[in-house]
Design a protein around this motif. Structure first.
Motif, PDB file in Angstrom:
ATOM      1  N   THR A  78      56.742 -22.275 -59.875  1.00 58.35           N
ATOM      2  CA  THR A  78      55.832 -22.802 -58.860  1.00 58.35           C
ATOM      3  C   THR A  78      54.385 -22.472 -59.194  1.00 58.35           C
ATOM      4  O   THR A  78      53.499 -23.341 -59.101  1.00 58.35           O
TER       5      THR A  78
ATOM      6  N   ALA B 132      59.903 -28.602 -53.026  1.00 56.83           N
ATOM      7  CA  ALA B 132      59.062 -27.718 -53.828  1.00 56.83           C
ATOM      8  C   ALA B 132      57.741 -28.386 -54.170  1.00 56.83           C
ATOM      9  O   ALA B 132      56.717 -27.711 -54.337  1.00 56.83           O
TER      10      ALA B 132
ATOM     11  N   VAL C 117      53.837 -26.823 -54.150  1.00 60.19           N
ATOM     12  CA  VAL C 117      52.908 -26.897 -55.282  1.00 60.19           C
ATOM     13  C   VAL C 117      51.634 -27.630 -54.887  1.00 60.19           C
ATOM     14  O   VAL C 117      50.512 -27.184 -55.184  1.00 60.19           O
TER      15      VAL C 117
ATOM     16  N   THR D 101      53.222 -21.141 -48.239  1.00 58.49           N
ATOM     17  CA  THR D 101      54.564 -21.218 -48.823  1.00 58.49           C
ATOM     18  C   THR D 101      55.647 -21.091 -47.765  1.00 58.49           C
ATOM     19  O   THR D 101      56.651 -21.821 -47.791  1.00 58.49           O
TER      20      THR D 101
ATOM     21  N   ARG E  88      58.009 -24.508 -47.676  1.00 58.10           N
ATOM     22  CA  ARG E  88      59.140 -24.369 -48.586  1.00 58.10           C
ATOM     23  C   ARG E  88      60.394 -25.061 -48.029  1.00 58.10           C
ATOM     24  O   ARG E  88      60.619 -25.097 -46.815  1.00 58.10           O
TER      25      ARG E  88
ATOM     26  N   THR F 249      60.204 -17.498 -53.157  1.00 58.08           N
ATOM     27  CA  THR F 249      59.362 -16.864 -54.164  1.00 58.08           C
ATOM     28  C   THR F 249      59.410 -15.358 -53.936  1.00 58.08           C
ATOM     29  O   THR F 249      60.050 -14.873 -52.999  1.00 58.08           O
TER      30      THR F 249
END
Length: 564
Positions: free
Chosen positions: A354, A434, A438, A509, A513, A519
């Motif tokens: 990521t 995802a 990003v 995140t 997510r 992560t």
């Protein structure tokens, strides 16, 4: 020679049609990037203003008063705390000579490697009833129960202020330290010849001159404080950021969350104006200051003076870096088997992939912005570039909320179109994936990448690409064959900075997510949320060690200055 090149009819002129087309293409590319950056913010505003208003009575009565007051108090406490700590530590290492001064001058930057949420987890454990501090108090005085003595609760607004101050004061320290060094001997010596003592020189001369730098550093601190989610949630402090998260997920009201985010934008705009104004005034003072090579003389301290200087510079370092490192090393040393656990390995791999994808996307977009500005330097291009780099000023919670709403609308529109035209369903292609993580991190850290690349290109001769084009290269060709190879160190630095900040990012995140996407940051967050901070210590230590890479690079630059 230059006139021969310009007037030679055999060589292509720089104002030819292909260059104008490439300039327009660069302007279009910059416009598309700016559109993507502003889309989440515009979506939040549109959703907040277009809602039915049913959430406003509840928000105005039960949510906003407490969240606004708590946020304001927290910002005030952190702003004052970082101002005092940042200015004091900068003054000690610049104006005085004492044991460990050289070490402190670069080590004071190390708390930047600790994300606020990790610092909150560590301080909560450090000051807990069963932690080392209260344990030492009970051993020393023979206490056995919590009711036997009073100890301040770290899970409070002042506790959050302490934690956030301990890891964000380096922003003020760095900006102030540079200004103190750049004042040189002249400005202080002139004041001394007029009879001013050291303290009077500091309060009446140097501190007012450094005020713009202090304001710029404090503005960055306040933006980081407003963006924080993990620390305030763990410490039970109900800020606007936490209110957005709670209203969205706990009450299931996207419109209410958007309305709270709209209130946050007011804080952000105020801090942006404050920071830009400070930068403008800082350029004036820096231009008038003497060169950094002419440094002010240091006063050698001894005895109690040296002890006081070491204590004043060592305490911020201990709270911001020493406490988190001690807690996580202590917990991780008892859980070394976690390095072989598939769950942690998967979180590490997800973090690397990521962060790498985000760095690639952010640096690529930053280079497109910079090259478009070099090919067509106009007011429009400059304005679009500034808009495109505005994402860093926006809290990750606002960006995540706006981006998720934007992608969901796109997915629903595409699904409806395909159902009507083809009879198939596309489902959710972008939202809850995802890719959303990003894209959200790339939008947030685009300004970081752009600034790093731009600083590298600024060291190159200004007309180097013009010279390549005068020899027949197109604007794109000169960028790829001349500028790009020369800018590789700056590009690598930008990629490292974006990679590390993405690895540390939690607020965006955790909201963007997909299910099962972890992560290192979310892995630590999940363990802390269920009261098992120690189980995420290995992952936390990995985050800190990764984040130390750019901090070590920055510290190395400080150490290159022998008299710093």
């Amino acid at each position: 020679m230059n006139s021969l090149i310009v007037n030679n009819p055999r060589l292509p002129r720089l104002s030819t049609l292909p260059r104008r087309r490439q300039g327009r293409a660069g302007l279009v590319a910059a416009g598309l990037i700016a559109l993507v950056v502003m889309l989440p913010i515009a979506t939040v505003i549109a959703v907040a203003l277009a809602s039915s208003g049913d959430d406003w009575p509840h928000l105005l009565q039960y949510v906003l008063p407490k969240a606004l007051s708590t946020t304001f108090i927290l910002l005030l406490m952190v702003g004052i705390g970082t101002s005092i700590v940042g200015v004091a530590t900068a003054w000690f290492v610049v104006a005085y000579d004492f044991p460990l001064r050289r070490f402190m001058s670069w080590a004071l930057v190390l708390p930047l490697a600790v994300p606020p949420y990790l610092a909150a987890y560590a301080h909560a454990e450090f000051f807990h009833f069963v932690g080392p501090v209260q344990g030492a108090i009970r051993d020393l005085f023979g206490f056995t129960r919590p009711s036997d003595y009073w100890f301040p609760d770290i899970r409070s607004t002042w506790g959050a202020a302490l934690v956030l101050t301990s890891v964000t004061y380096p922003y003020v320290y760095l900006t102030t330290r540079v200004v103190f060094l750049m004042q040189g001997r002249n400005i202080a010596d002139v004041a001394r010849t007029l009879g001013a003592g050291s303290s009077r020189v500091f309060w009446r001369v140097l501190l007012p001159v450094a005020r713009p730098a202090i304001a710029a550093g404090v503005a960055l601190v306040l933006m980081e404080t407003l963006n924080d989610f993990g620390a305030v949630q763990h410490l039970g402090v109900n800020t606007l950021t936490f209110a957005v998260y709670s209203t969205w997920l706990n009450r299931g009201s996207l419109e209410g969350a958007a309305q709270i985010a709209l209130v946050m934008l007011v804080f952000v705009i105020f801090m942006i104006v404050m920071e830009q104004g400070a930068r403008h005034r800082q350029r004036f003072h820096s231009a008038r200051a003497t060169q950094i090579k002419s440094r002010p003389p240091r006063h050698r301290l001894g005895g109690w003076g040296s002890a006081g200087a070491i204590l004043a510079t060592g305490l911020p370092l201990a709270f911001g870096f020493g406490v988190p490192l001690y807690i996580f090393i202590d917990y991780a040393s008892k859980r070394l088997h976690q390095f072989a656990e598939p769950r942690l390995a998967e979180a590490f791999l997800t973090t690397v992939v990521t962060s790498s994808a985000t760095a690639f996307l952010a640096v690529g977009a930053a280079m497109a912005l910079i090259f478009s500005l070099r090919m067509r330097r106009s007011r429009w291009t400059l304005a679009i570039t500034r808009v495109a780099t505005a994402g860093y000023a926006m809290p990750g919670t606002i960006l995540a909320l706006g981006l998720l709403l934007s992608l969901a609308r796109f997915d629903n529109a595409l699904d409806g179109f395909l159902r009507a035209q083809v009879g198939i369903s596309s489902g959710l292609l972008l939202s809850g994936t995802a890719f959303a993580v990003v894209l959200g991190c790339a939008i947030r850290f685009l300004a970081l990448a752009e600034g790093a690349v731009q600083s590298g290109l600024a060291k190159l001769p200004p007309n180097i690409d013009e010279a390549a084009r005068s020899l027949g290269k197109t604007a794109t060709g000169s960028a790829l064959t001349v500028l790009l190879p020369l800018a590789r160190p700056a590009i690598a630095t930008a990629a490292i900075l974006v990679f590390v900040d993405t690895a540390k990012e939690l607020s965006a995140t955790i909201l963007l997510r997909p299910f099962g996407f972890n992560t290192l940051a979310t892995h630590v967050y999940e363990n802390a949320s269920r009261g098992a901070v120690e189980e995420g210590a290995v992952a936390a230590l990995m985050i800190v060690l990764t984040a130390m890479v750019p901090v070590i690079l920055l510290s190395g630059r400080l150490m290159q200055d022998k008299d710093a």
